[in-house]
Design a protein around this motif. Structure first.
Motif, short mmCIF file in Angstrom:
data_model
loop_
_atom_site.label_atom_id
_atom_site.label_comp_id
_atom_site.label_asym_id
_atom_site.label_seq_id
_atom_site.Cartn_x
_atom_site.Cartn_y
_atom_site.Cartn_z
N GLY A 56 33.90 27.07 28.20
CA GLY A 56 34.81 27.14 29.33
C GLY A 56 35.17 28.54 29.75
O GLY A 56 36.18 28.74 30.43
N ILE A 57 34.35 29.52 29.43
CA ILE A 57 34.69 30.88 29.82
C ILE A 57 34.33 31.11 31.28
O ILE A 57 34.71 32.12 31.88
N ARG A 58 33.63 30.14 31.86
CA ARG A 58 33.16 30.32 33.24
C ARG A 58 34.30 30.62 34.19
O ARG A 58 34.18 31.45 35.08
N GLY A 59 35.46 29.97 33.99
CA GLY A 59 36.57 30.19 34.91
C GLY A 59 37.17 31.58 34.77
O GLY A 59 37.76 32.11 35.71
N LEU A 60 37.02 32.17 33.59
CA LEU A 60 37.61 33.50 33.38
C LEU A 60 36.70 34.62 33.83
O LEU A 60 37.13 35.77 33.92
N ILE A 61 35.41 34.32 34.05
CA ILE A 61 34.45 35.39 34.29
C ILE A 61 34.80 36.27 35.49
O ILE A 61 34.71 37.50 35.38
N PRO A 62 35.20 35.71 36.63
CA PRO A 62 35.55 36.63 37.73
C PRO A 62 36.62 37.63 37.33
O PRO A 62 36.54 38.81 37.69
N TYR A 63 37.63 37.17 36.56
CA TYR A 63 38.69 38.09 36.16
C TYR A 63 38.18 39.13 35.18
O TYR A 63 38.60 40.30 35.22
N LEU A 64 37.28 38.72 34.30
CA LEU A 64 36.73 39.69 33.35
C LEU A 64 35.90 40.74 34.07
O LEU A 64 35.98 41.94 33.75
N VAL A 65 35.11 40.29 35.05
CA VAL A 65 34.31 41.25 35.83
C VAL A 65 35.23 42.22 36.54
O VAL A 65 35.00 43.44 36.55
N MET A 66 36.32 41.67 37.11
CA MET A 66 37.25 42.54 37.83
C MET A 66 37.88 43.54 36.88
O MET A 66 38.02 44.73 37.21
N LEU A 67 38.28 43.06 35.70
CA LEU A 67 38.88 43.97 34.72
C LEU A 67 37.92 45.10 34.37
O LEU A 67 38.28 46.28 34.36
N PHE A 68 36.64 44.71 34.13
CA PHE A 68 35.66 45.71 33.73
C PHE A 68 35.44 46.73 34.85
O PHE A 68 35.45 47.94 34.63
N VAL A 69 35.25 46.22 36.07
CA VAL A 69 34.97 47.12 37.19
C VAL A 69 36.15 48.06 37.43
O VAL A 69 35.98 49.26 37.68
N LEU A 70 37.37 47.52 37.32
CA LEU A 70 38.53 48.38 37.57
C LEU A 70 38.73 49.42 36.49
O LEU A 70 39.29 50.48 36.74
N LEU A 71 38.27 49.10 35.29
CA LEU A 71 38.42 50.10 34.24
C LEU A 71 37.45 51.25 34.45
O LEU A 71 37.78 52.41 34.19
#
Lengths: 343, 403
Positions: free
Chosen positions: A314-329
């Motif tokens: 079920g990590i699929r729902g979190l992936i956009p937020y993780l990508v955003m976190l990574f890109v913003l870092l």
């Protein structure tokens, strides 16, 4: 560009990139290969699905990104207008009995008119204020629009049948894709190209861009800026409604789709960089592919390293937020963000 | 900005002392106070916020219970809790100028931590109530600190987006129900109340001390849940008020007004913003803890974007530049919610309209009111409007912002 120049530029690019980025690139390629090796057919299916989902994201985000980048207005009502487009198409197809192709034209037009009304009454007074005031005002409008939808169409999820010609699926060699999703991909591509041409190749787009940079001067030169801003808002709203129509036909509609896709659109815009349409397109594809390929890559890595905990369900729902976190870092302004916009 | 008060701080309390010196003074924010034939005593002006809070706590339940108001007294603790939550949010938005669209997650941390600790849900051990509450507040403060470190430097719009995304991620995690802790979309409802609370005819009662029969009539009223909420509310709001009055709070206002100037003066604006975020998160979690006891558990609806958005709505509606703005906004929202949903039939004598279906969508009306407030004057809100009315009607009420 000759082949010699191309390879020289590539070599320059590779030598100029820092070693951290190269290492990351290598890790990414290895991860993708691991995913591919683990489940080859599923990988290709998911890759194609990710591309289609990315195109849908791009179409949904394009209206928001257009208004944000070209007018500097954060249109929080974007999700609600997207939802309104979906529900209007339901009325057109299921209640009035018109064909789906009519809904594709009528719904964006009607919702665009709603957008014009919003712009003329509320937003026009707020161009001189801080961007946050526009965000707040459009949030209030979101509430109003969503309650109107609930009042008029009710809270039960609705849906209608796709046109017969698009109901089967198309074989692409290794995988089958639903032809309606290919249609959505096609519409998204057409709209992106049309918007790009409008902004860069027409007089209208040129004057709007000039108006965003220096409104006073543009008006001195004789450009009717309020009309142009209204027209841009109409365009952004109509694109949002068009995306809503397509989404409604494929996935149906419910009372929470506005919120869900609004947040996703924000994530896509932030990752791509506020104010950059090209950034939104790239980030849409990146997030789409990441959402579909991410779980697969994790499964591949888990099998390769025998650590079962890596493939989190079920990590699929979190992936956009993780990508955003990574890109913003790593790139705080997003992939293609411009300095000074909304900062 | 000039001041004729004796203090050098730009604090409107300075004008209270100046009151006695001249008939007309200019306070730090530039508003003019004319002392008419009646003058308010200086101590009353200086402590009008604590006095107002005390009056609010004492009068809220009876007023809410009046038949032409909501008619039920048991919603009063919930209204106080929402006021605390919105005031905590307003510390960040109204006083620091950072719009967070994800404050529901801090509220949820407090709510869920308290509920999980009390019920021992899933993988968590059963802990005493205060331990659970402290854990909830600590987690919220920590998340606020870390998220603040990541996001405060990026600009207001980015900050709003990022807090929105963070709150959605927390909502998503709570749906996934890791280790059975959060109960998924059902939340936690079994055994989530402290042992010293019991439910008596729908009202909550505190059963810490077993009063003997002889003392029951004199001390029995102390067992009221509303009283406990009122005391905690009063304490927390006074701490918030003191934060706002302190040099820390004044620096936050300076950052809100002109960040570049604050930085030029040597203020480390990022650090102040991060700490404002931390405090705001902590107080929100306190409100969440109280709500979990009030509602017999934790429900996932409180983590949704609707809660965050409603908080923004309440704060702006009330007036973000005023301490009492948050309180007024929360009251108006909760009152409208209770009043309009039960409205039923509008009887105008000759005709009567059955408005129950329309008014079940009362949020439309409040959304419209919100849009009007934002377009006309985003920082003053309803409380600011009432203040300006009061100034015109009674010229000895001091006019200043941030009170």
């Amino acid at each position: 560009m000759s082949t010699l120049q191309f390879s020289r530029r590539t070599r320059e690019l590779v030598s100029n990139t820092s070693s951290a980025w190269l290492a990351f690139g290598v890790v990414l390629v290895v991860a993708l290969v691991a995913g591919f090796v683990a489940r080859p057919e599923l990988f290709v299916t998911q890759a194609v699905g990710g591309l289609v989902y990315g195109a849908i994201l791009i179409l949904i985000t394009l209206g928001l990104s257009l208004i944000l980048g070209l007018m500097g207005v954060v249109n929080f009502a974007h999700g609600a207008l997207f939802m309104l487009g979906a529900y209007v198409s339901y009325s057109v197809v299921a209640v009035w009995g018109l064909p789906f192709w009519a809904a594709l034209v009528i719904a964006p037009l009607l919702v665009g008119l709603v957008g014009v009304f919003i712009e003329a009454t509320v937003l026009r007074r707020l161009y001189d204020a801080e961007p946050i005031v526009g965000l707040l005002a459009t949030y209030g409008l979101t509430l109003m629009i969503e309650e109107t939808i609930l009042y008029y169409w009710g809270a039960t999820p609705l849906g209608y049948a796709k046109p017969v010609i698009l109901q089967n699926s198309v074989s692409l060699g290794v995988t089958r894709v639903s032809s309606f999703r290919l249609f959505m991909l096609g519409v998204a591509t057409l709209v992106v190209i049309a918007v790009y041409l409008l902004i860069t190749r027409t007089d209208f787009g040129l004057t709007v861009r000039a108006g965003v940079q220096d409104g006073e001067m543009t008006e001195f030169v004789g450009v009717n800026l309020p009309i142009r801003f209204t027209a841009m808002f109409f365009l952004g709203t109509a694109i949002a409604a068009l995306a809503g129509v397509l989404q409604a036909a494929e996935y149906g509609m419910n009372s929470s789709m506005g919120q869900t896709f609004l947040i996703l659109s924000f994530v896509v815009v932030v990752v791509g960089g506020v104010g950059s349409l090209f950034g939104s397109v790239v980030s849409g594809v990146v997030i789409g592919e990441a959402t579909y390929l991410g779980p697969l890559v994790l499964v591949g890595i888990a099998e390769y390293t025998n650590i079962a905990a890596i493939s989190v369900t079920g990590i699929r729902g979190l992936i956009p937020y993780l990508v955003m976190l990574f890109v913003l870092l790593v790139r705080p302004r997003g992939l293609f963000g411009e300095e000074g916009l909304l900062e | 900005m000039s001041t004729t008060g004796t203090d050098s701080t730009s604090d409107s309390d300075a004008d209270a002392a100046a009151h006695e010196q001249s008939d007309e003074t200019t306070n730090a924010e530039g508003g003019t106070i004319t002392a008419g034939s009646r003058r308010l005593p200086a101590w009353f002006v200086r402590y009008r916020v604590p006095i107002g809070l005390l009056v609010l706590v004492l009068l809220l339940r009876p007023v809410v219970g009046l038949p032409f108001m909501l008619g039920i007294e048991s919603v009063a603790p919930a209204i106080l809790i929402m006021m605390l939550f919105v005031a905590a949010f307003n510390l960040l938005f109204g006083y620091t100028g950072l719009l967070s669209f994800g404050h529901a997650m801090f509220f949820g941390f407090g709510m869920y931590a308290s509920a999980i600790a009390m019920s021992g849900h899933g993988a968590a051990p059963e802990l005493p109530f205060f331990v659970g509450a402290v854990i909830g507040i600590a987690i919220a403060a920590l998340v606020g600190y870390l998220l603040g470190r990541l996001t405060v430097g990026k600009g207001e719009i980015y900050f709003a987006f990022l807090t929105l995304a963070a709150a959605q991620a927390v909502f998503f995690i709570s749906t996934r129900d890791p280790y059975g802790l959060t109960g998924g979309s059902n939340g936690i409802s079994q055994g989530a109340q402290p042992t010293w609370i019991e439910s008596f005819r729908g009202q909550l009662r505190i059963t810490l001390i077993e009063w003997p029969e002889s003392l029951l009539s004199t001390f029995g009223w102390l067992d009221d849940w509303y009283l406990l909420v009122g005391v905690v509310f009063l304490g927390a709001m006074l701490v918030l008020w003191q934060i706002v009055r302190s040099p820390f709070g004044r620096t936050l206002v300076a950052i809100r007004e002109n960040e570049a100037l604050a930085r030029a003066m040597g203020v480390n604006t990022a650090r102040y913003k991060v700490w404002a975020f931390t405090f705001s998160g902590g107080f929100s979690a306190l409100a969440g803890v109280l709500m979990s006891v009030n509602n017999h558990g934790a429900s996932q609806a409180w983590l949704s974007i609707t809660t965050s958005g409603d908080t923004v709505l309440m704060a702006v509606l009330g007036g973000i530049h005023y301490f009492f703005g948050a309180i007024m906004g929360a009251f108006v929202w909760e009152f409208a919610s209770g009043y309009l949903t039960d409205f039923g039939v509008l009887n105008l004598g000759i005709v009567s309209f059955d408005l129950s279906r329309e008014l079940s969508h009362w949020q439309f009306l409040l959304g419209a009111l919100f849009v009007v407030v934002v377009v006309v004057s985003p920082t003053d809100g309803l409380w600011g409007y009432l203040r300006s009315l009061a100034t015109r009607l009674g010229k000895h009420v001091p006019v200043s912002n941030d009170e």
